[in-house]
Design a protein around this motif. Structure first.
Motif, PDB file in Angstrom:
ATOM      1  N   TYR A 378       8.052 -24.466   3.560  1.00 51.54           N
ATOM      2  CA  TYR A 378       7.730 -23.034   3.577  1.00 51.54           C
ATOM      3  C   TYR A 378       7.457 -22.635   5.026  1.00 51.54           C
ATOM      4  N   LEU A 379       8.259 -21.728   5.544  1.00 41.90           N
ATOM      5  CA  LEU A 379       8.081 -21.279   6.920  1.00 41.90           C
ATOM      6  C   LEU A 379       7.176 -20.057   6.970  1.00 41.90           C
ATOM      7  N   PRO A 380       6.541 -19.776   8.117  1.00 43.59           N
ATOM      8  CA  PRO A 380       5.685 -18.594   8.239  1.00 43.59           C
ATOM      9  C   PRO A 380       6.482 -17.322   7.931  1.00 43.59           C
ATOM     10  N   PRO A 381       5.847 -16.329   7.308  1.00 43.67           N
ATOM     11  CA  PRO A 381       6.542 -15.079   6.980  1.00 43.67           C
ATOM     12  C   PRO A 381       7.061 -14.383   8.232  1.00 43.67           C
ATOM     13  N   MET A 382       8.181 -13.681   8.086  1.00 42.87           N
ATOM     14  CA  MET A 382       8.817 -13.005   9.205  1.00 42.87           C
ATOM     15  C   MET A 382       9.113 -11.559   8.829  1.00 42.87           C
ATOM     16  N   SER A 383       9.025 -10.665   9.813  1.00 46.29           N
ATOM     17  CA  SER A 383       9.340  -9.246   9.619  1.00 46.29           C
ATOM     18  C   SER A 383      10.284  -8.797  10.722  1.00 46.29           C
ATOM     19  N   ILE A 384      11.016  -7.742  10.438  1.00 47.55           N
ATOM     20  CA  ILE A 384      11.945  -7.222  11.430  1.00 47.55           C
ATOM     21  C   ILE A 384      11.167  -6.660  12.610  1.00 47.55           C
ATOM     22  N   GLN A 385      11.655  -6.912  13.810  1.00 45.02           N
ATOM     23  CA  GLN A 385      10.967  -6.478  15.017  1.00 45.02           C
ATOM     24  C   GLN A 385      11.479  -5.111  15.470  1.00 45.02           C
ATOM     25  N   ASP A 386      10.723  -4.469  16.320  1.00 45.68           N
ATOM     26  CA  ASP A 386      11.121  -3.166  16.848  1.00 45.68           C
ATOM     27  C   ASP A 386      12.438  -3.308  17.614  1.00 45.68           C
ATOM     28  N   GLU A 388      15.235  -4.253  16.462  1.00 47.47           N
ATOM     29  CA  GLU A 388      16.082  -5.318  15.908  1.00 47.47           C
ATOM     30  C   GLU A 388      16.800  -4.793  14.672  1.00 47.47           C
ATOM     31  N   ASP A 389      18.126  -5.008  14.614  1.00 46.04           N
ATOM     32  CA  ASP A 389      18.853  -4.584  13.426  1.00 46.04           C
ATOM     33  C   ASP A 389      18.876  -5.704  12.393  1.00 46.04           C
ATOM     34  N   ALA A 390      19.426  -5.391  11.205  1.00 44.96           N
ATOM     35  CA  ALA A 390      19.404  -6.339  10.088  1.00 44.96           C
ATOM     36  C   ALA A 390      20.196  -7.601  10.385  1.00 44.96           C
ATOM     37  N   VAL A 391      21.298  -7.479  11.144  1.00 44.52           N
ATOM     38  CA  VAL A 391      22.133  -8.642  11.451  1.00 44.52           C
ATOM     39  C   VAL A 391      21.379  -9.638  12.325  1.00 44.52           C
ATOM     40  N   HIS A 392      20.732  -9.140  13.379  1.00 43.24           N
ATOM     41  CA  HIS A 392      19.995 -10.024  14.281  1.00 43.24           C
ATOM     42  C   HIS A 392      18.769 -10.619  13.578  1.00 43.24           C
ATOM     43  N   PHE A 393      18.142  -9.840  12.710  1.00 47.11           N
ATOM     44  CA  PHE A 393      17.010 -10.347  11.941  1.00 47.11           C
ATOM     45  C   PHE A 393      17.456 -11.481  11.020  1.00 47.11           C
ATOM     46  N   ALA A 394      18.590 -11.285  10.344  1.00 47.06           N
ATOM     47  CA  ALA A 394      19.133 -12.320   9.454  1.00 47.06           C
ATOM     48  C   ALA A 394      19.456 -13.590  10.228  1.00 47.06           C
ATOM     49  N   ASN A 395      20.029 -13.436  11.418  1.00 42.70           N
ATOM     50  CA  ASN A 395      20.358 -14.609  12.240  1.00 42.70           C
ATOM     51  C   ASN A 395      19.105 -15.338  12.712  1.00 42.70           C
ATOM     52  N   ARG A 396      18.060 -14.582  12.996  1.00 44.38           N
ATOM     53  CA  ARG A 396      16.810 -15.205  13.444  1.00 44.38           C
ATOM     54  C   ARG A 396      16.176 -16.023  12.316  1.00 44.38           C
ATOM     55  N   VAL A 397      16.196 -15.470  11.119  1.00 43.92           N
ATOM     56  CA  VAL A 397      15.663 -16.195   9.958  1.00 43.92           C
ATOM     57  C   VAL A 397      16.515 -17.435   9.672  1.00 43.92           C
ATOM     58  N   LYS A 398      17.835 -17.274   9.751  1.00 42.93           N
ATOM     59  CA  LYS A 398      18.752 -18.395   9.487  1.00 42.93           C
ATOM     60  C   LYS A 398      18.519 -19.533  10.480  1.00 42.93           C
ATOM     61  N   SER A 399      18.340 -19.196  11.741  1.00 46.67           N
ATOM     62  CA  SER A 399      18.115 -20.217  12.762  1.00 46.67           C
ATOM     63  C   SER A 399      16.819 -20.976  12.511  1.00 46.67           C
ATOM     64  N   ALA A 400      15.783 -20.259  12.077  1.00 43.23           N
ATOM     65  CA  ALA A 400      14.500 -20.908  11.792  1.00 43.23           C
ATOM     66  C   ALA A 400      14.628 -21.896  10.635  1.00 43.23           C
ATOM     67  N   ILE A 401      15.381 -21.512   9.604  1.00 43.77           N
ATOM     68  CA  ILE A 401      15.588 -22.392   8.450  1.00 43.77           C
ATOM     69  C   ILE A 401      16.398 -23.622   8.855  1.00 43.77           C
ATOM     70  N   ALA A 402      17.454 -23.409   9.634  1.00 40.37           N
ATOM     71  CA  ALA A 402      18.301 -24.524  10.068  1.00 40.37           C
ATOM     72  C   ALA A 402      17.503 -25.510  10.923  1.00 40.37           C
ATOM     73  N   LEU A 403      16.680 -24.998  11.832  1.00 36.24           N
ATOM     74  CA  LEU A 403      15.896 -25.858  12.714  1.00 36.24           C
ATOM     75  C   LEU A 403      14.902 -26.698  11.917  1.00 36.24           C
ATOM     76  N   GLN A 404      14.228 -26.073  10.964  1.00 40.70           N
ATOM     77  CA  GLN A 404      13.226 -26.800  10.188  1.00 40.70           C
ATOM     78  C   GLN A 404      13.856 -27.843   9.258  1.00 40.70           C
ATOM     79  N   GLY A 405      15.006 -27.503   8.669  1.00 40.57           N
ATOM     80  CA  GLY A 405      15.645 -28.412   7.726  1.00 40.57           C
ATOM     81  C   GLY A 405      16.543 -29.452   8.364  1.00 40.57           C
ATOM     82  N   GLY A 406      16.694 -29.414   9.697  1.00 39.48           N
ATOM     83  CA  GLY A 406      17.586 -30.352  10.367  1.00 39.48           C
ATOM     84  C   GLY A 406      19.040 -30.101  10.007  1.00 39.48           C
ATOM     85  N   LEU A 407      19.406 -28.828   9.856  1.00 44.69           N
ATOM     86  CA  LEU A 407      20.755 -28.431   9.462  1.00 44.69           C
ATOM     87  C   LEU A 407      21.466 -27.760  10.631  1.00 44.69           C
TER      88      LEU A 407
END
Length: 441
Positions: A378-386, A388-407
């Motif tokens: 379970y990663l810390p909750p994330m919110s869209i930043q000032d 930041e559009d939805a695409v960049h927000f999605a990529n930021r969340v995806k990168s965090a998941i990949a880094l934590q899971g070793g993917l």
């Protein structure tokens, strides 16, 4: 003689019911483990370690090459397009670093095209993850047809255990879990809306998923539980298998999102929505992004409702990578709770290759695997930043998941396994080459 036969059958059934209900179902309902799965996993690990050592020794004695070797054809270069083309042009009599078209540039695109055909980054994400050593499952290895008598005996014993003992047991548990889900949620759905109804719904859902998880001999380790998704939020996770839902729902309740189905799946969906506000869509609604977004916004606006569980990749990936997240889940606002799931392929391949296996075949493979072992972070909750559009927000969340899971963190759309490459991707490469030729950024 006939009476003693039926007495034996009755005794076997009594023992079977005691094992299923007394030692598995009841502990699962209360979230208690008696330690049988842990003991089973320990014995299994020791067995696989012994088999691996014996296979490695057998390979040395036979002094033969395995049937499958990496072809070694593809040697990828991570340099940019301009750097690779400039390097290619150095062999040209009239060297040009930038500007002007030279015929040798075509070789760069030919090389990239052949690389994509032989070993592209998308297709290889939809084949089973390769194992370092054989796990004694027939379907996972083509190299070890015969090593020794002892390995063959262990493999045969494992085949008997998986198909003659574990498979009937797991089918029984799955039937109990799904029956409990349908009957329990239907009865709870008759109650008026209240805190008691919500509590009973949560208990029934978690009990069902825990029984189904025991049916897969699942051993799940949850990390950073303080970051578990909260009501009124959106839980997003990487997607490997349909059982991802079972894995996550063992530790918390979620509102599911999906298309309405018919048949047995439709019966389950209709019973579930009676007790919990899951978000099911008709096929025509799924095509209307605004209608989908509105219903999801209305759901998360009510802080008493369970968090929505969404897999933004939209398809199953083979437990090695995380591919592009669809931006829709990140446009509706609310707090995003990222979750990373990583399966251990040593005990069974959890990846569902929907293009190769239908759901029944896939579930049969799962129920005849050794076990399902995975880690959930379970990663810390994330919110869209000032700004930041939805695409960049999605990529930021995806990168965090990949880094934590070793993917591996890939930008490709998983939908490419069924569709052609988008025209915009082609145009992007054309613009890059054009800007290099004319000398513009």
């Amino acid at each position: 003689m006939e009476g003693s036969y039926w007495d034996l059958v009755l005794l076997v059934m009594e023992v079977w019911l005691f094992v299923v209900l007394g030692l598995i179902v009841l502990p699962a309902m209360f979230g208690v483990s008696l330690g049988f799965t842990d003991l089973y996993i320990k014995v299994l690990v020791k067995t696989l370690e012994w088999a691996t050592r014996r296979i490695q020794r057998g390979q040395k004695e036979q002094d033969t090459l395995p049937a499958h070797l990496p072809n070694g054809i593809i040697e990828r270069n991570d340099d940019s397009m301009e750097e690779q083309i400039v390097e290619l042009r150095r062999s040209h009599p009239k060297f040009h670093s930038v500007g002007d078209f030279t015929l040798c540039d075509a070789f760069y695109f030919c090389k990239k095209g052949i690389e994509s055909i032989v070993d592209d980054e998308v297709t290889q994400r939809f084949t089973s993850e390769e194992l370092v050593s054989w796990n004694l499952l027939t379907r996972t290895n083509i190299n070890f047809h015969y090593i020794s008598v002892r390995v063959t005996i262990i493999w045969g014993l494992g085949l008997f255990i998986r198909y003659c003992i574990l498979l009937p047991l797991r089918v029984t548990l799955a039937a109990i879990g799904l029956s409990w889900l349908v009957i329990g949620t239907t009865l709870v759905g008759l109650l008026p809306n209240s805190n008691v109804k919500n509590w009973l719904s949560d208990v029934i859902h978690m009990t069902c998923y825990r029984i189904c998880a025991r049916g897969l001999s699942a051993r799940i380790r949850y990390h950073s539980k303080e970051n578990r998704p909260k009501k009124g939020g959106i839980c997003v996770a990487n997607h490997t298998s349909p059982i991802d839902i079972v894995i996550l729902a063992n530790d918390g309740c979620y509102a599911m999102v999906g298309q309405i189905h018919g048949g047995l799946m439709g019966v389950i969906q209709r019973s579930m929505v009676r007790s919990c506000p899951h978000v099911w869509f008709e096929r025509s609604e799924m095509k209307d992004r605004h209608a989908v977004a509105k219903r999801l916004k209305d759901h998360i606006a009510d802080k008493s409702k369970q968090p929505i569980l969404i897999f933004p990749e939209g398809t199953c990936i083979n437990n090695t990578s995380v591919m592009m997240f669809k931006k829709g889940s990140f446009e509706i606002g609310g707090t995003i709770y990222p979750v990373a799931i990583k399966y251990d392929p040593q005990f069974g391949d959890a990846f569902w290759n929907s293009g190769k296996y239908n759901m029944v075949s896939y579930l049969l493979r799962m129920m005849t695997s050794w076990a399902i072992v995975c880690n959930v972070w379970y990663l810390p909750p994330m919110s869209i930043q000032d700004g930041e559009d939805a695409v960049h927000f999605a990529n930021r969340v995806k990168s965090a998941i990949a880094l934590q899971g070793g993917l591996m963190d890939l930008s490709w759309d998983g939908g490419l396994k069924r569709e052609k490459v988008k025209q915009s991707f082609k145009e992007e490469q054309q613009k890059m080459y054009s800007s290099m030729i004319v000398g513009q950024d």
